[in-house]
Design a protein around this motif. Structure first.
Motif, PDB file in Angstrom:
ATOM      1  N   UNK A 212       0.828  -1.208   0.000  1.00  0.00           N
ATOM      2  CA  UNK A 212       0.000   0.000   0.000  1.00  0.00           C
ATOM      3  C   UNK A 212       0.862   1.257   0.000  1.00  0.00           C
ATOM      4  N   UNK A 213       1.903   1.267   0.817  1.00  0.00           N
ATOM      5  CA  UNK A 213       2.773   2.440   0.904  1.00  0.00           C
ATOM      6  C   UNK A 213       3.533   2.655  -0.399  1.00  0.00           C
ATOM      7  N   UNK A 214       4.038   1.569  -0.994  1.00  0.00           N
ATOM      8  CA  UNK A 214       4.769   1.681  -2.259  1.00  0.00           C
ATOM      9  C   UNK A 214       3.851   2.173  -3.367  1.00  0.00           C
ATOM     10  N   UNK A 215       2.650   1.596  -3.450  1.00  0.00           N
ATOM     11  CA  UNK A 215       1.699   2.005  -4.490  1.00  0.00           C
ATOM     12  C   UNK A 215       1.336   3.478  -4.354  1.00  0.00           C
ATOM     13  N   UNK A 216       1.017   3.893  -3.132  1.00  0.00           N
ATOM     14  CA  UNK A 216       0.609   5.279  -2.919  1.00  0.00           C
ATOM     15  C   UNK A 216       1.713   6.265  -3.203  1.00  0.00           C
ATOM     16  N   UNK A 217       2.932   5.955  -2.762  1.00  0.00           N
ATOM     17  CA  UNK A 217       4.057   6.854  -2.989  1.00  0.00           C
ATOM     18  C   UNK A 217       4.353   6.985  -4.480  1.00  0.00           C
ATOM     19  N   UNK A 218       4.329   5.858  -5.186  1.00  0.00           N
ATOM     20  CA  UNK A 218       4.589   5.874  -6.632  1.00  0.00           C
ATOM     21  C   UNK A 218       3.513   6.650  -7.372  1.00  0.00           C
ATOM     22  N   UNK A 219       2.253   6.430  -7.002  1.00  0.00           N
ATOM     23  CA  UNK A 219       1.142   7.105  -7.673  1.00  0.00           C
ATOM     24  C   UNK A 219       1.198   8.612  -7.465  1.00  0.00           C
ATOM     25  N   UNK A 220       1.463   9.049  -6.242  1.00  0.00           N
ATOM     26  CA  UNK A 220       1.531  10.488  -5.962  1.00  0.00           C
ATOM     27  C   UNK A 220       2.700  11.130  -6.697  1.00  0.00           C
ATOM     28  N   UNK A 223       1.724  11.445 -10.366  1.00  0.00           N
ATOM     29  CA  UNK A 223       0.609  12.375 -10.557  1.00  0.00           C
ATOM     30  C   UNK A 223       1.072  13.822 -10.624  1.00  0.00           C
ATOM     31  N   UNK A 224       2.222  14.129 -10.046  1.00  0.00           N
ATOM     32  CA  UNK A 224       2.718  15.504 -10.047  1.00  0.00           C
ATOM     33  C   UNK A 224       3.082  15.985 -11.439  1.00  0.00           C
ATOM     34  N   UNK A 225       3.338  15.060 -12.358  1.00  0.00           N
ATOM     35  CA  UNK A 225       3.804  15.438 -13.690  1.00  0.00           C
ATOM     36  C   UNK A 225       2.745  15.258 -14.764  1.00  0.00           C
ATOM     37  N   UNK A 226       1.548  14.849 -14.367  1.00  0.00           N
ATOM     38  CA  UNK A 226       0.495  14.598 -15.349  1.00  0.00           C
ATOM     39  C   UNK A 226      -0.146  15.910 -15.786  1.00  0.00           C
ATOM     40  N   UNK A 227      -0.187  16.193 -17.125  1.00  0.00           N
ATOM     41  CA  UNK A 227      -0.832  17.423 -17.604  1.00  0.00           C
ATOM     42  C   UNK A 227      -2.340  17.343 -17.426  1.00  0.00           C
ATOM     43  N   UNK A 228      -2.940  18.433 -17.021  1.00  0.00           N
ATOM     44  CA  UNK A 228      -4.385  18.453 -16.803  1.00  0.00           C
ATOM     45  C   UNK A 228      -4.972  19.773 -17.259  1.00  0.00           C
ATOM     46  N   UNK A 470     -14.959  24.951   4.065  1.00  0.00           N
ATOM     47  CA  UNK A 470     -15.000  25.109   2.624  1.00  0.00           C
ATOM     48  C   UNK A 470     -13.582  24.929   2.097  1.00  0.00           C
ATOM     49  N   UNK A 471     -13.462  24.604   0.801  1.00  0.00           N
ATOM     50  CA  UNK A 471     -12.119  24.471   0.255  1.00  0.00           C
ATOM     51  C   UNK A 471     -12.062  23.662  -1.011  1.00  0.00           C
ATOM     52  N   UNK A 472     -10.841  23.231  -1.353  1.00  0.00           N
ATOM     53  CA  UNK A 472     -10.577  22.499  -2.587  1.00  0.00           C
ATOM     54  C   UNK A 472      -9.692  21.292  -2.276  1.00  0.00           C
ATOM     55  N   UNK A 473     -10.004  20.178  -2.919  1.00  0.00           N
ATOM     56  CA  UNK A 473      -9.240  18.937  -2.758  1.00  0.00           C
ATOM     57  C   UNK A 473      -8.926  18.409  -4.144  1.00  0.00           C
ATOM     58  N   UNK A 474      -7.668  18.029  -4.378  1.00  0.00           N
ATOM     59  CA  UNK A 474      -7.285  17.572  -5.716  1.00  0.00           C
ATOM     60  C   UNK A 474      -7.651  16.093  -5.898  1.00  0.00           C
ATOM     61  N   UNK A 475      -7.482  15.542  -7.114  1.00  0.00           N
ATOM     62  CA  UNK A 475      -7.933  14.159  -7.367  1.00  0.00           C
ATOM     63  C   UNK A 475      -7.209  13.080  -6.561  1.00  0.00           C
ATOM     64  N   UNK A 476      -6.163  13.442  -5.852  1.00  0.00           N
ATOM     65  CA  UNK A 476      -5.425  12.458  -5.062  1.00  0.00           C
ATOM     66  C   UNK A 476      -5.538  12.725  -3.562  1.00  0.00           C
ATOM     67  N   UNK A 493      -9.818  29.062  -6.129  1.00  0.00           N
ATOM     68  CA  UNK A 493      -8.870  27.986  -6.339  1.00  0.00           C
ATOM     69  C   UNK A 493      -8.898  27.459  -7.755  1.00  0.00           C
ATOM     70  N   UNK A 494      -7.898  26.672  -8.072  1.00  0.00           N
ATOM     71  CA  UNK A 494      -7.798  26.018  -9.376  1.00  0.00           C
ATOM     72  C   UNK A 494      -7.946  24.515  -9.177  1.00  0.00           C
ATOM     73  N   UNK A 495      -8.872  23.909  -9.893  1.00  0.00           N
ATOM     74  CA  UNK A 495      -9.089  22.471  -9.751  1.00  0.00           C
ATOM     75  C   UNK A 495      -8.878  21.789 -11.091  1.00  0.00           C
ATOM     76  N   UNK A 496      -8.439  20.545 -11.024  1.00  0.00           N
ATOM     77  CA  UNK A 496      -8.186  19.762 -12.226  1.00  0.00           C
ATOM     78  C   UNK A 496      -9.484  19.197 -12.777  1.00  0.00           C
ATOM     79  N   UNK A 497      -9.554  19.147 -14.099  1.00  0.00           N
ATOM     80  CA  UNK A 497     -10.680  18.521 -14.786  1.00  0.00           C
ATOM     81  C   UNK A 497     -10.154  17.266 -15.454  1.00  0.00           C
ATOM     82  N   UNK A 498     -10.666  16.130 -15.039  1.00  0.00           N
ATOM     83  CA  UNK A 498     -10.179  14.864 -15.601  1.00  0.00           C
ATOM     84  C   UNK A 498     -11.346  13.917 -15.801  1.00  0.00           C
ATOM     85  N   UNK A 499     -11.175  13.013 -16.750  1.00  0.00           N
ATOM     86  CA  UNK A 499     -12.247  12.065 -17.041  1.00  0.00           C
ATOM     87  C   UNK A 499     -11.752  10.624 -16.932  1.00  0.00           C
TER      88      UNK A 499
END
Length: 544
Positions: A212-220, A223-228, A470-476, A493-499
């Protein structure tokens, strides 16, 4: 080996007191990794019947600590007398404590029937009971164990496959392995003849945690470099006191507050969000005030999403209310409306009102005659023209975004939010009025659950509360911005739009149902092939 009644009660109370510490507003998430260890140790030395009773004590304490805010909501804001509010809270927590009672009793039975399995079935049983709690009697999945980890982002990323139940599973697996190791140590220290170290549970817990820790760390990291593509969204938190919210004399002040805060968001926004039941009137029934809202949307230059009751009638003429969210264009056109589909028992309607709960109509102030909406309706609008980060066939066309809205209580139901993502929502909005909770832990617990809905479906959330958070939370699940409670705020705030659709978005609670099926098969096997109560009554301690 036996253990005294007093020590058993102390062990049960220890877990009951540690459990709520892992949730907001205590936010001691690390406690969750060992909070159930005392209860598991107690279960080792008890018959199923006694384990059930000890588990009930532990569960009642745990949920009383987690949901003490019910008294505030009912007494201060619902005007229910304090003794009755306290009694209702205790009845609720005694009911919720039953789930931990069944867990303890069931685990003891499984340990008696299948001693070689150790505590390995524990997380499967726990998840099965959380799944039942999510749906039974309208459902109350508040304070599911996994929510305690909402701040530990690498660990909770596995929710994109398994939902919050997957995090609960991992927590219970680690708790069970620690308890089994401690029991083995106690017996070894006292010179009992035991087979060996409990490797299966220890290896399973270590492997599960590591993966779980390896998967989450790798995914995060990726995700920092994914264009949105992004949207600029403003949320308004007016902090209107509950006693003034529907006061006709306070209408002008309420609308002036919305006007000032909305203007403070600035220009070039794609969407503005007001909270649940923002208008202190029925929007479609008040032309004068409807014109005021239309004018605000026009001056803001962006579509406005806001909550307002909608009045409808049955075929026989009887009126009823819908708790709705309207999407209003800058020219005053209603682009769409979402009607809340999962209502709050005792808040928006009284269950069994025509039978044995008829008396609550005179006790609980502010309960409306609301009815449920039709389902997961998506709303759509065209954002401002701007250069997209990547040029694709989709961005070369007339670009519209689709989003889902969940109102207040609905956001605590994983499958309900998932349906919006499965239907194609590009992002999510949740609107609420957490003033009912007062200065308790509930607003923080409520906000933490939104983090999981974002992770489960990889969709960004904008959240507007009358008072909040109130606030904003990103997809991760990263909290980009959040407001304090009981303050007037205008957040931009700025939020990502993804499908993209996660495994959870597509298949929902498949993992939780698989746990339930495995437990059912285990129980059937044990029932037909084993005697559930060993001769002599109380077990003298099982082999590790």
């Amino acid at each position: 080996m036996t253990i005294s009644r007093a020590r058993l009660i102390l062990l049960a109370c220890a877990s009951g007191l540690l459990y709520p510490l892992s949730f907001p507003a205590f936010d001691l998430g690390a406690v969750a990794w060992f909070a159930l260890v005392p209860l598991h140790i107690a279960v080792e030395y008890l018959s199923p019947g006694r384990a059930f009773r000890i588990g009930w004590l532990s569960g009642t304490l745990a949920f009383t600590g987690s949901m003490f805010w019910v008294i505030t909501a009912m007494n201060v804001y619902g005007k229910v007398p304090f003794p009755i509010a306290t009694l209702v809270m205790l009845l609720l927590t005694i009911y919720l404590g039953l789930y931990m009672a069944v867990y303890a009793g069931g685990l003891s039975w499984i340990r008696t029937t299948f001693p070689t399995l150790g505590f390995l079935p524990a997380p499967f049983l726990w998840v099965t009971l959380e799944l039942i709690r999510t749906y039974f009697l309208s459902g109350l999945p508040w304070a599911l164990f996994g929510y305690s980890q909402y701040q530990w982002l690498p660990i909770i990323q596995l929710a994109d496959h398994f939902g919050v139940y997957g995090v609960s599973f991992l927590l219970v697996l680690v708790n069970a392995a620690l308890a089994e190791t401690m029991i083995w140590g106690f017996k070894a220290y006292r010179g009992f003849q035991i087979r060996s170290f409990p490797w299966p549970s220890s290896v399973a817990a270590t492997a599960g945690f590591g993966v779980a820790l390896f998967y989450g760390t790798t995914l995060l990291s990726s995700a920092q470099h994914a264009p949105t593509r992004t949207l600029s969204v403003g949320v308004v938190q007016p902090n209107v006191e509950q006693a003034q919210k529907w006061d006709v004399a306070f209408r002008q002040e309420t609308m002036a507050r919305y006007d000032r805060l909305t203007a403070g968001l600035g220009d070039n926004l794609d969407l503005i969000v007001w909270p649940e039941a923002a208008t202190p009137f029925v929007f479609e029934m008040e032309p004068q005030y409807r014109a005021v809202v239309n004018d605000m949307a026009r001056r803001a230059g962006a579509p406005l999403l806001f909550g307002s009751p909608a009045l409808r009638r049955h075929p026989d003429g009887r009126p009823f209310l819908l708790n709705s969210a309207y999407l209003l264009a800058t020219d005053g056109q209603i682009l769409g409306r979402y009607d809340k589909q999962h209502l709050v028992p005792f808040g928006e309607y009284i269950p069994f009102h025509n039978s044995f709960l008829f008396f609550l109509d005179k006790l609980v102030e502010g309960i409306g005659d609301f009815e449920a909406g039709p389902g997961s309706t998506l709303l759509m609008f065209k954002p401002r023209e701007k250069n997209p980060p990547t040029v694709t066939a989709a961005t070369l066309t007339d670009f519209h975004v689709k989003f889902g809205v969940v109102i207040c209580y609905e956001v605590i139901f994983p499958n309900l939010v998932r349906q919006f993502a499965a239907n194609g929502a590009d992002f999510m909005v949740t609107v609420t009025n957490d003033a009912w909770f007062g200065p308790s832990s509930a607003p923080y617990q409520h906000f933490g659950m939104v983090v999981f809905r974002a992770v489960e479906n990889h969709v960004a959330f904008a959240r507007a509360a009358n008072t909040g958070i109130s606030g904003f939370i990103d997809p991760y699940g990263r909290v980009v911005q959040q407001s304090p409670i009981f303050t007037q705020e205008a957040l931009r705030g700025t939020i990502a739009v993804s499908h993209q659709q996660t495994f959870y978005s597509q298949y929902g609670d498949l993992f939780a149902y698989a746990c339930a099926i495995l437990i059912a098969l285990l129980c059937l096997t044990g029932y037909f092939s084993h005697d559930t109560e060993p001769a002599g009554g109380e077990p003298a301690g099982r082999p590790a």
